[in-house]
Enzyme design. Sequence first.
Site, PDB file in Angstrom:
ATOM      1  CG  HIS A   1      39.887  48.566  61.145  1.00  0.00           C
ATOM      2  ND1 HIS A   1      39.821  47.743  62.331  1.00  0.00           N
ATOM      3  CD2 HIS A   1      40.935  48.311  60.284  1.00  0.00           C
ATOM      4  CE1 HIS A   1      40.795  46.931  62.298  1.00  0.00           C
ATOM      5  NE2 HIS A   1      41.601  47.381  61.160  1.00  0.00           N
TER       6      HIS A   1
ATOM      7  CE1 TYR B   1      37.827  50.005  70.382  1.00  0.00           C
ATOM      8  CE2 TYR B   1      38.829  50.734  72.234  1.00  0.00           C
ATOM      9  CZ  TYR B   1      38.666  51.041  70.916  1.00  0.00           C
ATOM     10  OH  TYR B   1      39.588  51.681  70.269  1.00  0.00           O
TER      11      TYR B   1
ATOM     12  N   PRO C   1      44.311  55.907  76.954  1.00  0.00           N
ATOM     13  CG  PRO C   1      45.528  54.048  77.137  1.00  0.00           C
ATOM     14  CD  PRO C   1      45.290  55.080  77.786  1.00  0.00           C
TER      15      PRO C   1
ATOM     16  CE  LYS D   1      38.810  59.735  69.147  1.00  0.00           C
ATOM     17  NZ  LYS D   1      38.787  59.655  67.645  1.00  0.00           N
TER      18      LYS D   1
ATOM     19  CE1 TYR E   1      37.494  53.859  68.883  1.00  0.00           C
ATOM     20  CE2 TYR E   1      37.626  53.498  66.249  1.00  0.00           C
ATOM     21  CZ  TYR E   1      38.085  53.099  67.730  1.00  0.00           C
ATOM     22  OH  TYR E   1      39.043  52.241  67.771  1.00  0.00           O
TER      23      TYR E   1
END
Length: 392
Positions: free
Chosen positions: A72, A200, A292, A296, A384
């Site tokens: 991704h 998200y 979550p 990570k 990220y």
Amino acid sequence: MRTQVAIIGAGPAGLMLAHLLQRAGVESVVLEIRSRAYVESRVRAGVLEQGTVDLLNDTGLGDRMRREGLVHEGIELGFEGKRHRIDLKALTGHAVTVYAQHELLKDLIEARLRVGGEIIFEATDVSIHGIDGNSPSVTFSKNGVAQELHCDYIAGCDGFHGICRTSIPDGALTAFERVYPFAWLGILADAAPSQGELVYMNHDRGFALFSMRSPTVTRLYLQCDPADDITNWTDERIWDELLLRFRCDNGWKPNMGPITQKSITPMRSLVTEPMQYGKLFLAGDAVHIVPPTGAKGMNLAIADARVLAQGLVDKFQTGSTGLLDRYSEICLRRIWRVQRFSWWMTSMLHRFPDASPFDRRRQMAELEYLAGSEAAARSLAENYVGLPLELL
Ligand code: FAD
Ligand code: DHB
């Protein structure tokens, strides 16, 4: 029975530690309370940072991940009916890989058994002894027979509910904790992901996350009350709530399909310091938990295992405990940065039951800033994809 390192727990931390030790010629035995079938099917994490992917490739574990993992290069943030892409690749040069935790565990177990390494599944009554002396040991039962494993060091990789952290005398550790007033209800659905990247979503009714596991399986999460019971959530209610929260101006929505798994996970941030007591070293969820959001936990567990393996190998090869003595200090620098990021993503994206109108507008301003500023987006992106290890 005797080994150099007794490893409690066959999760990502324990199995990666065993793998790295084995490659450097250090012996270990892994003790796991559950069965192999359970460990290989328990649905948990799914996003691997670039550094985790590199470690798997560099240590001969990457074949299936390279074939089946989904790379991704971006993620999306959704709010007020719109979605905004964060281009991870353009902003950092790196990407993440979606590959289920239990698939990675299958690869680790297979690699260990192939070289004759030992994993004792269904080990019950596991208990650790003598950690403040020079001859630590672990007692356990297998098939009803009591056994004792002598070792030089014990690695406590037994997760949040394990016995290692709580075996350390009161007062030796300090815990830093935050419990959140919400949980995640997660599902797996037999439905093709309706787009290629994660979403998200911050919605007035609460957070929702669109993810995936394969070209035919969608993974979805929605914020719920931590006291809620999964039996209150029929499949129909779950889909209604998800479709409401993902509703977008352009009509995009997740594909629906039979729900094959559902569960509720509470959320907390926890760091326990230091990560060592005598001959016991703690790694992964046994010593820290992140909420979550931002994916990570598994990556952090693997990062701990890498540092611990280096320290142990150094000790067995050179006799020096210099690196091992700095295990906590080295890991905690990364852990606190990751804690900050996970807390920040969680705070920005969830509905807090006691939030004031001021808090809500501040959340929206933060998301708009991320959507409009390259500097802000780059900060999210570099965390990220995973902070580089050499920074730490
Ligand atoms: P664990 O995976 O918990 O492994 C510990 C092992 O020890 C287990 O196999 C357990 O059975 C065993 N054990 C426990 N007690 C004993 C005992 N007494 N004796 C012997 N064995 C014992 N992280 C990410 O990086 N990315 C994500 O996308 C992500 N998503 C998540 C989504 C959800 C819904 C959840 C719940 C977690 C998610 N995480 C994610 C977090 C991640 O799954 C954990 O951080 C990770 O499993 C930690 O690995 P670990 O090896 O430290 O512990
Ligand atoms: C997943 C889990 C996460 O916590 C996250 O931030 C992204 C994806 C997942 O399970 O796919």
